[in-house]
Design an enzyme around this catalytic site. Sequence first.
Site, short mmCIF file in Angstrom:
data_model
loop_
_atom_site.label_atom_id
_atom_site.label_comp_id
_atom_site.label_asym_id
_atom_site.label_seq_id
_atom_site.Cartn_x
_atom_site.Cartn_y
_atom_site.Cartn_z
N PRO A 2 0.83 -1.21 0.00
CA PRO A 2 0.00 0.00 0.00
C PRO A 2 0.86 1.26 0.00
CG PRO A 2 -0.83 -1.59 1.60
CD PRO A 2 0.50 -2.11 1.12
N GLU A 3 0.56 2.15 -0.93
CA GLU A 3 1.25 3.43 -0.99
C GLU A 3 0.25 4.52 -0.60
OE1 GLU A 3 3.66 3.97 -4.52
OE2 GLU A 3 3.93 1.81 -4.73
N LYS A 60 2.45 7.01 4.94
CA LYS A 60 1.81 5.70 4.83
C LYS A 60 1.29 5.19 6.19
CE LYS A 60 4.98 4.44 1.08
NZ LYS A 60 6.01 3.46 0.65
N HIS A 99 -5.97 -9.44 13.55
CA HIS A 99 -6.34 -8.72 14.77
C HIS A 99 -7.76 -8.18 14.61
CE1 HIS A 99 -2.03 -8.96 15.18
NE2 HIS A 99 -1.88 -8.19 14.11
N ARG A 115 0.54 -11.33 4.91
CA ARG A 115 1.98 -11.56 5.01
C ARG A 115 2.57 -11.16 6.37
NH1 ARG A 115 5.21 -9.99 -0.36
NH2 ARG A 115 6.72 -11.27 0.76
N ARG A 260 14.99 -2.17 -6.93
CA ARG A 260 13.55 -2.05 -7.08
C ARG A 260 13.17 -2.18 -8.55
NH1 ARG A 260 11.22 0.19 -2.52
NH2 ARG A 260 9.32 -0.74 -3.38
#
Length: 270
Positions: A2-3, A60, A99, A115, A260
């Site tokens: 997520p960005e 983030k 959670h 993950r 990257r």
Amino acid sequence: MPELPEVENTRRNLVRAGLPGCAISSAEITWANTVKKPSAAELAVGLKNRTIQDVRRRGKYLVFPLSGAGPANFIVHLGMTGRLLVQPQSQEPDPMTRHSFPLDDGRELRFVDGRKFGKLWLVDSPAEVLPAMSPEPFDDQFTVETLAESFAGKKAPVKALLLDQSIACGLGNLYADESLFLAGLHPERPASGLSIDEVARLRQSIIDALTAAYGVYDRARDQHWPDPPTALTTWSHPRDVKADCPNCGTKMTAIRVRARGTYFCANCQV
């Protein structure tokens, strides 16, 4: 991962779901390593019967200011695959839910994290958690001059510097590539070699890329509520070497910049 657009989309989803004003009845932590401060047991106790006053975002990170005594801020980082959902307690949870935080209105705030790279904190101040970050890309303080100053004297590839949260907070691999594609800049250009006009073009392209992504998520939220998607393709450049550049028709190029994966058009981006 997520960005900024995905984290902002999560924030907007939670606000639309009416999370601000809800009290956390308890906390069920099933993967203690997610909790970075305090201990998992202390976090569970510290959240009990606390009301979420707001849902904020910095870079983030999601920040939940809490009412009542105790550490004032619950902070969440989604990690690689994390999602935060508000669902009825009677609804079967996603099997990757790590959670759960039952709320006083019969719903639950659920952290789905396949993950297990997400992170949780309960602290007095966000400053205890948040790293050094640039102004938000939509803030007035994110100027051509501040971006140029961040690049000054740095021979590192501009793509690598865009991933530095102290230079362009919230950007990750995908939106760094998209911003460079829109700006027509080669990802391996030394940052200090960009002209002021190129820096200005890059700054505007960062804003344009994020604005477009926000729009995609906003429309999807309206269309699919109460179960909006949380991971969409919101960028314009193809991430496939077999695909054509939408601007000139040249095949896209794939390289690695500081380990990257990076996609760009060798013809349009110079």
